[in-house]
Motif scaffolding. Structure first.
Motif, mmCIF file in Angstrom:
data_model
loop_
_atom_site.group_PDB
_atom_site.id
_atom_site.type_symbol
_atom_site.label_atom_id
_atom_site.label_comp_id
_atom_site.label_asym_id
_atom_site.label_seq_id
_atom_site.Cartn_x
_atom_site.Cartn_y
_atom_site.Cartn_z
ATOM 1 N N LEU A 1 1.275 13.168 4.983
ATOM 2 C CA LEU A 1 2.661 13.550 4.722
ATOM 3 C C LEU A 1 2.912 13.814 3.239
ATOM 4 C CD1 LEU A 1 4.509 11.045 7.102
ATOM 5 C CD2 LEU A 1 4.196 13.502 7.437
ATOM 6 N N ALA A 2 2.218 13.086 2.357
ATOM 7 C CA ALA A 2 2.402 13.246 0.923
ATOM 8 C C ALA A 2 1.538 14.355 0.337
ATOM 9 C CB ALA A 2 2.090 11.932 0.207
ATOM 10 N N SER A 3 0.791 15.080 1.185
ATOM 11 C CA SER A 3 -0.100 16.167 0.735
ATOM 12 C C SER A 3 -1.126 15.658 -0.268
ATOM 13 C CB SER A 3 0.714 17.323 0.126
ATOM 14 O OG SER A 3 1.580 17.870 1.084
ATOM 15 N N THR B 1 0.824 -1.204 0.000
ATOM 16 C CA THR B 1 0.000 0.000 0.000
ATOM 17 C C THR B 1 0.860 1.257 0.000
ATOM 18 O OG1 THR B 1 -1.665 -1.232 1.257
ATOM 19 C CG2 THR B 1 -1.884 1.161 1.183
ATOM 20 N N SER B 2 1.917 1.228 0.798
ATOM 21 C CA SER B 2 2.828 2.375 0.851
ATOM 22 C C SER B 2 3.482 2.623 -0.505
ATOM 23 C CB SER B 2 3.898 2.139 1.919
ATOM 24 O OG SER B 2 4.815 3.202 1.964
ATOM 25 N N HIS B 3 3.876 1.543 -1.207
ATOM 26 C CA HIS B 3 4.474 1.703 -2.530
ATOM 27 C C HIS B 3 3.493 2.342 -3.501
ATOM 28 C CE1 HIS B 3 7.314 -1.882 -1.494
ATOM 29 N NE2 HIS B 3 7.669 -0.760 -0.904
ATOM 30 N N LEU B 4 2.243 1.885 -3.446
ATOM 31 C CA LEU B 4 1.233 2.433 -4.345
ATOM 32 C C LEU B 4 1.024 3.925 -4.116
ATOM 33 C CD1 LEU B 4 -1.574 -0.274 -4.473
ATOM 34 C CD2 LEU B 4 -0.282 0.613 -6.385
ATOM 35 N N ILE B 5 0.922 4.298 -2.843
ATOM 36 C CA ILE B 5 0.659 5.701 -2.521
ATOM 37 C C ILE B 5 1.821 6.588 -2.964
ATOM 38 C CG2 ILE B 5 0.345 7.323 -0.607
ATOM 39 C CD1 ILE B 5 -1.238 5.134 0.818
ATOM 40 N N GLY C 1 -8.504 17.031 3.176
ATOM 41 C CA GLY C 1 -7.891 17.762 2.087
ATOM 42 C C GLY C 1 -6.411 17.467 1.951
ATOM 43 N N GLY C 2 -5.869 17.837 0.787
ATOM 44 C CA GLY C 2 -4.461 17.566 0.510
ATOM 45 C C GLY C 2 -3.542 18.744 0.773
ATOM 46 N N GLY C 3 -4.063 19.830 1.383
ATOM 47 C CA GLY C 3 -3.203 20.951 1.721
ATOM 48 C C GLY C 3 -3.102 22.000 0.643
ATOM 49 N N ARG C 4 -3.954 21.949 -0.407
ATOM 50 C CA ARG C 4 -3.944 22.962 -1.451
ATOM 51 C C ARG C 4 -5.375 23.270 -1.850
ATOM 52 N NH1 ARG C 4 -2.253 22.124 -7.252
ATOM 53 N NH2 ARG C 4 -3.839 23.746 -7.384
ATOM 54 N N THR D 1 -5.467 12.033 -4.927
ATOM 55 C CA THR D 1 -6.492 11.646 -3.962
ATOM 56 C C THR D 1 -6.430 10.139 -3.746
ATOM 57 O OG1 THR D 1 -7.915 13.428 -4.798
ATOM 58 C CG2 THR D 1 -8.963 11.745 -3.428
ATOM 59 N N VAL D 2 -6.596 9.715 -2.508
ATOM 60 C CA VAL D 2 -6.629 8.286 -2.165
ATOM 61 C C VAL D 2 -7.998 7.971 -1.591
ATOM 62 C CG1 VAL D 2 -5.621 6.454 -0.745
ATOM 63 C CG2 VAL D 2 -4.149 8.219 -1.736
ATOM 64 N N MET D 3 -8.604 6.897 -2.065
ATOM 65 C CA MET D 3 -9.886 6.439 -1.526
ATOM 66 C C MET D 3 -9.697 5.065 -0.910
ATOM 67 S SD MET D 3 -13.571 5.729 -3.395
ATOM 68 C CE MET D 3 -13.839 7.433 -3.821
ATOM 69 N N VAL D 4 -10.106 4.921 0.332
ATOM 70 C CA VAL D 4 -10.017 3.645 1.029
ATOM 71 C C VAL D 4 -11.257 3.508 1.892
ATOM 72 C CG1 VAL D 4 -8.670 4.692 2.901
ATOM 73 C CG2 VAL D 4 -8.588 2.220 2.555
ATOM 74 N N SER D 5 -11.820 2.323 1.958
ATOM 75 C CA SER D 5 -13.052 2.124 2.716
ATOM 76 C C SER D 5 -12.751 2.051 4.206
ATOM 77 C CB SER D 5 -13.756 0.848 2.261
ATOM 78 O OG SER D 5 -12.954 -0.276 2.535
ATOM 79 N N TRP D 6 -13.748 2.354 4.990
ATOM 80 C CA TRP D 6 -13.633 2.304 6.458
ATOM 81 C C TRP D 6 -13.545 0.845 6.918
ATOM 82 C CZ3 TRP D 6 -12.843 5.275 10.594
ATOM 83 C CH2 TRP D 6 -13.216 4.793 11.846
#
Length: 1027
Positions: free
Chosen positions: A763-765, A717-721, A1017-1020, A733-738
């Motif tokens: 951390l990746a904004s 998952t970290s590699h994908l992000i 939000g992603g910080g922008r 944008t990242v979408m992940v279910s609860w």
């Protein structure tokens, strides 16, 4: 090992048949014998997948590229007739040059060339011939480059275009080339009937219905000959070619003869009008017989009686009769008179230039049937459309590539030599016809002024019948060749499988003969016969051939410009500029010939292209369109890298993280539904899971595929992000279910991974979307006819909460839902002013929404909040101080977690044990390891129970729980019936010790709500008020 797919793409279709591939058992045995050598022991590991050079070369030498059905047809003939000697491969002369000559020279040369020179003039006709011949020469150069770029199996232009431009272009142009070849057959048959009815049997009046009847009969006979056996057509090919060559030689001999002894073909003129030869016996009004003036047949045609005192036609009375020589000869100087065009309207008289006549403009025209009239309205573009079929047929050599000794040498030399020869003949004929034949005779399409002779025949030596019979057999042979080639082209397209509805035409007789394709070809050819006009059919097939040639040039130009590694043609005399010039000429000629036919032909090609794109079989042929896509993608990515995207251009480019169950099925398919509903903003979609292609097609989500392999889920998952996407096509944008079962021990690692995803996106904004209760979200097929999308705007997140409802409402599922925005006012805030400001802000954002400001007073912390915070911290403290092993901790989390979301009651330590027994049942007593855990808990609680339950909750956690409870109360009251609630997602704790508390806060915040989308939000800024 974990495999993470961004999206599954590609196809499982087999690639092109190759001489390098052979999977038979016999070959495997041979391989094992060949590789059983001590001298090659160093490479024995590679021998299972990589062949030895010796076996590879042997396979290449035995590679056969015979067209489909040819081998079976030859075997069937051999079985019938006994053993036959092997067929010798053809050289350049017999295999390419002569077939091209035979296909290029045809009906137009004999039936319309003289008429074109008379109407267009020598200058205009020369321009037409030069333009058309230049087009075919440039096309031949491009075709030679493609044909010499490796082995070209039989299939001609269809094979070259489809393998160069892809199955969509190949199929579309292949069908156009098939239709062109089929209509060419109709044109040749109409030419054959025209020669038969007008010049051989003139007593059979050439009415349109006669053309249709006789044309249908000839078509049926030709189709029967082709059905019985192609070998008979091939045997007659040389005879037909000989007829063409002898006819052309007879014309040149006639031209030379006119310099010394011009043939006698008188033309009778009344004034300057050409008279029909069947309307007179002597070209005179009266003649002297025994000193007596006698009227002629011509007099009777224009007067009411034979007497000299008869009342005659006014024009006949006022003008004299003149007899001129129809073939004055090459030394007569008639060329100057024929230099310029003489275009006619339908029904106009054929008049001689430079000869005056006495015409009363007010008097009506009478006896017009006595003159030679123009049968159609002529203009320059019409001449181009009629003439162009006479330069087609340049593909004959490439169609025979399977029978050539050295195709890469013979095709360029033979084709270019044939075009050079035919172009020279055509250009010289234009000049020689204008220099030898009178203008009124040239404009006489059917030879009505020269005793019904074929006009080009009047020039031939020794007799006009050489041309008549030569052209007749030439048209018959060309028609048979068209009816032979067109069905095989259709069969090749059908067997490629790119056009599903044509697959039935891939079948045929046992020897491979395309029976069904021949039947369809004859039916389409009959349409051309019904048109019953050579001048009307010629522009139709010109469109299809021009489109085919245009794409041959395009294929060569693209391959040259893209510099594909496999583009290494042996023919070196090509250039992309020449290909583009040829393509431009083809496109220009299409619209010059007939703009409406050009639009129809392009419409047919477009429909076939889109049909193959949506319904056809997926093929990977290494075509140039893929190269264009790669080059365009690289260019676009480099442009995107020039700077960060402006807020106006921001759109969600979503990385969807999905999980699989034990049977490798997607657990949350509605994640893709939600993604598709958000894709009104277009952008990029990346999906992280396995085996997803069918589901993505179902949900109509378009994306890319890439496999990410990792030793565990967290790293994958970290590699994908971090590395998903490329340049400007990277996700934002990242979408992940609860993780709905996060409290259960077997899902302990899942919620830990979830929190790490939240941290990494922060951390990746990157923006983060967390849909809760995803199974209750609507599918793409559902519709909401009413309802609200509620936005709870607690903190500013760059506008994500404003943008997402707008994007959702672009989709048909959410279109009828209205948007409501709630914001929270504190004690010091002016709620009235906040509402006015928010309404003005939404007005500038061009968003329609109902605004409401909710006031939250600073109430005291309730006992429920205090107790819930205390139990949450007690649970974390127990697990921390017991120092259980990891496996024990995972099993025990659920046992010491209160599953109830209502009021929590905990009186004494034994209650915990009884609760655990109630949840576990008898299974607790059956597992020894769980007994050990229970003993540890009971022993720990007995020793430290007083200290544990006398502790006070952390004030920070207490305030956070207080906020979550109060917000949940307000949201539940206001948005209980909303179709979707969008809510700011709080950030994760910096200290990983509080991860369980963070999950509990989020659980309390969203408790009691059906569909919740937590947004971070992603910080922008992602939305702006500016245009």
């Amino acid at each position: 090992m974990l495999c993470l797919f961004l999206c599954v793409s590609g196809d499982a279709n087999p690639k092109e048949s190759s001489p390098f591939i052979n999977s038979t058992a016999a070959t495997d045995v041979e391989k094992s014998q060949q590789y059983d050598s001590k001298s090659m022991a160093l490479f024995e590991e590679e021998m299972d997948t990589s062949p030895m050079v010796s076996s590879l070369l042997s396979t290449l030498a035995n590679y056969s590229n015979l067209p489909t059905g040819s081998k079976e047809h030859e075997e069937a003939e051999n079985n019938e007739e006994g053993p036959r000697p092997s067929k010798k491969p053809l050289g350049t002369l017999m295999g390419v040059y002569l077939p091209c000559i035979q296909n290029i020279f045809g009906v137009i040369l004999f039936l319309r060339m003289t008429w074109m020179v008379g109407i267009g003039g020598v200058f205009g006709s020369f321009i037409i011939v030069f333009m058309c011949c230049s087009t075919t020469m440039l096309t031949a150069i491009s075709m030679s480059a493609i044909a010499t770029n490796g082995v070209v199996p039989a299939g001609g232009s269809y094979y070259m275009i489809s393998r160069s431009l892809g199955p969509e272009f190949g199929g579309a142009v292949g069908i156009c080339f098939y239709l062109g070849t089929t209509f060419a057959g109709a044109m040749y048959i109409l030419g054959c009937i025209e020669i038969l009815l007008i010049y051989i049997f003139p007593q059979a009046i050439a009415l349109l219905n006669n053309m249709r009847v006789y044309g249908t009969i000839v078509l049926s006979l030709m189709a029967l000959v082709v059905f019985v056996g192609v070998k008979y057509v091939n045997k007659l090919a040389l005879v037909f070619l000989a007829c063409v060559i002898f006819s052309i030689l007879a014309v040149y001999a006639g031209v030379i003869n006119t310099a010394f002894e011009p043939p006698t073909f008188p033309v009778c003129l009344l004034g300057n009008r050409t008279l029909m030869s069947k309307g007179y016996d002597v070209c005179a009004k009266v003649i002297e017989i025994d000193n007596e003036t006698v009227t002629t047949k011509l007099w009777s045609s224009f007067c009411d009686s034979d007497s000299l005192n008869a009342t005659c036609d006014e024009y006949f009375t006022n003008n004299n009769v003149t007899e001129i020589q129809g073939i004055p000869g090459v030394t007569s100087g008639i060329l100057a008179e024929n230099l310029f065009g003489y275009y006619l309207e339908k029904g106009m008289f054929l008049e001689k230039r430079g000869l005056l006549s006495n015409v009363d403009p007010d008097s009506p025209t009478t006896n017009s049937n006595r003159y030679v009239l123009a049968d159609i309205t002529s203009f320059f573009t019409l001449l181009v459309g009629i003439y162009f079929p006479s330069v087609t047929g340049i593909m004959a050599g490439s169609n025979r590539s399977g029978d050539l000794r050295d195709a890469q040498k013979s095709i360029p030399i033979g084709t270019i030599a044939a075009i050079t020869t035919t172009s020279t003949v055509y250009m010289s004929c234009v000049i020689l016809f204008g220099a030898c034949i009178e203008g009124v005779v040239l404009r006489d399409k059917f030879g009505e002024g020269v005793n019904g002779n074929l006009v080009i025949g009047t020039l031939a030596w020794p007799s006009p019948w050489v041309i008549v019979f030569g052209s007749f057999f030439s048209t018959c042979g060309a028609g048979l060749q068209s009816l032979t080639g067109a069905p095989r082209l259709l069969q090749a397209i059908s067997r490629d499988g790119i056009i599903p509805f044509l697959r039935v035409f891939g079948h045929g007789k046992a020897n491979g003969e395309p029976t069904w394709a021949l039947l369809l070809t004859a039916s389409i050819c009959e349409i051309g016969i019904i048109i019953a006009s050579l001048d009307s059919v010629a522009p139709i097939l010109s469109m299809f051939f021009l489109m085919c040639y245009m794409f041959v040039n395009l294929a060569c130009a693209l391959q040259t410009l893209l510099r594909t590694p496999n583009w290494r043609p042996r023919f070196k005399f090509y250039h992309w500029a020449l290909s583009f010039l040829g393509m431009s000429l083809c496109l220009s000629l299409m619209f010059i010939c007939s703009w409406y036919y050009a639009i129809v032909a392009m419409g047919i090609a477009t429909c076939i292209y889109k049909y193959i794109e949506f319904c056809g079989a997926e093929k990977e042929w290494g075509d140039g369109i893929r190269g264009i896509s790669l080059s365009a993608a690289r260019f676009a990515l480099m442009r995107l890298e020039e700077g960060p995207p402006h807020t106006k251009n921001w759109r969600p480019q979503i990385l969807v993280l999905m999980s699989m169950d034990a049977t490798q099925n997607v657990e949350q398919p509605r994640l893709l539904s939600l993604t598709n509903q958000l894709k009104a903003g277009k952008g990029l979609t990346i999906v992280g899971t396995t085996s997803l292609r069918k589901l993505m097609e179902t949900e109509k989500v378009k994306g890319f595929s890439q496999v990410v392999i990792s030793s565990n889920l967290r790293d994958g998952t970290s590699h994908l992000i971090q590395v998903g996407g490329l340049g400007g096509l990277k996700h934002n944008t990242v979408m992940v279910s609860w993780p709905c079962n996060w409290k259960q021990p077997e899902y302990y690692q899942q919620f830990r991974n979830f929190i790490e995803v939240v941290r990494e996106t922060t951390l990746a904004s990157l923006a983060l979307l967390v849909p809760k209760n995803i199974s209750s979200y609507p599918s793409n097929g559902e519709r909401f006819t009413e309802g609200h999308i509620d936005v709870w705007w607690i903190v500013h997140d760059g506008g994500m909460l404003m943008l997402l409802p707008f994007l959702l409402r672009q989709h048909k599922v959410w279109r009828k839902c209205k948007m409501r925005i709630f914001t929270v006012a504190q004690m010091d805030d002016n709620s009235i002013q906040m509402k006015k400001d928010l309404i003005m802000f939404l007005y500038h954002l061009r968003l329609d929404a109902v605004v409401e400001v909710v006031e939250m007073l600073d109430n005291d912390i309730s006992a429920y909040t205090y107790e819930k915070t205390l139990v949450m911290e007690q649970r974390s403290q127990i697990l921390k101080q017991m120092h259980l092993t990891k496996n024990e901790m995972e099993r025990e989390i659920q046992s010491i977690t209160d599953s109830s979301r209502g009021s929590i009651r905990r009186k004494n330590p034994p209650t915990l044990q009884s609760q655990h027994k109630a949840e576990g049942g008898d299974a607790v007593a059956e597992k020894p390891e769980e007994k050990v855990i229970l003993w540890k808990i009971k022993n720990y609680l007995t020793e430290a129970g007083k200290d544990l339950f006398s502790m006070r909750p952390n004030q920070v956690d207490l305030r956070r729980m207080h906020t979550a409870v109060r917000l949940n109360d307000v949201i539940t009251k206001k948005s209980k019936e909303a179709k979707l609630v969008l809510l700011n997602m709080p950030g994760p704790p910096k200290n990983r010790v509080g991860d369980e508390n963070y999950m509990e806060f989020l659980e309390v915040l969203t408790e009691g709500l059906n569909r919740v989308l937590l947004v971070r939000g992603g910080g922008r800024e992602v939305i702006t008020i500016y245009s």
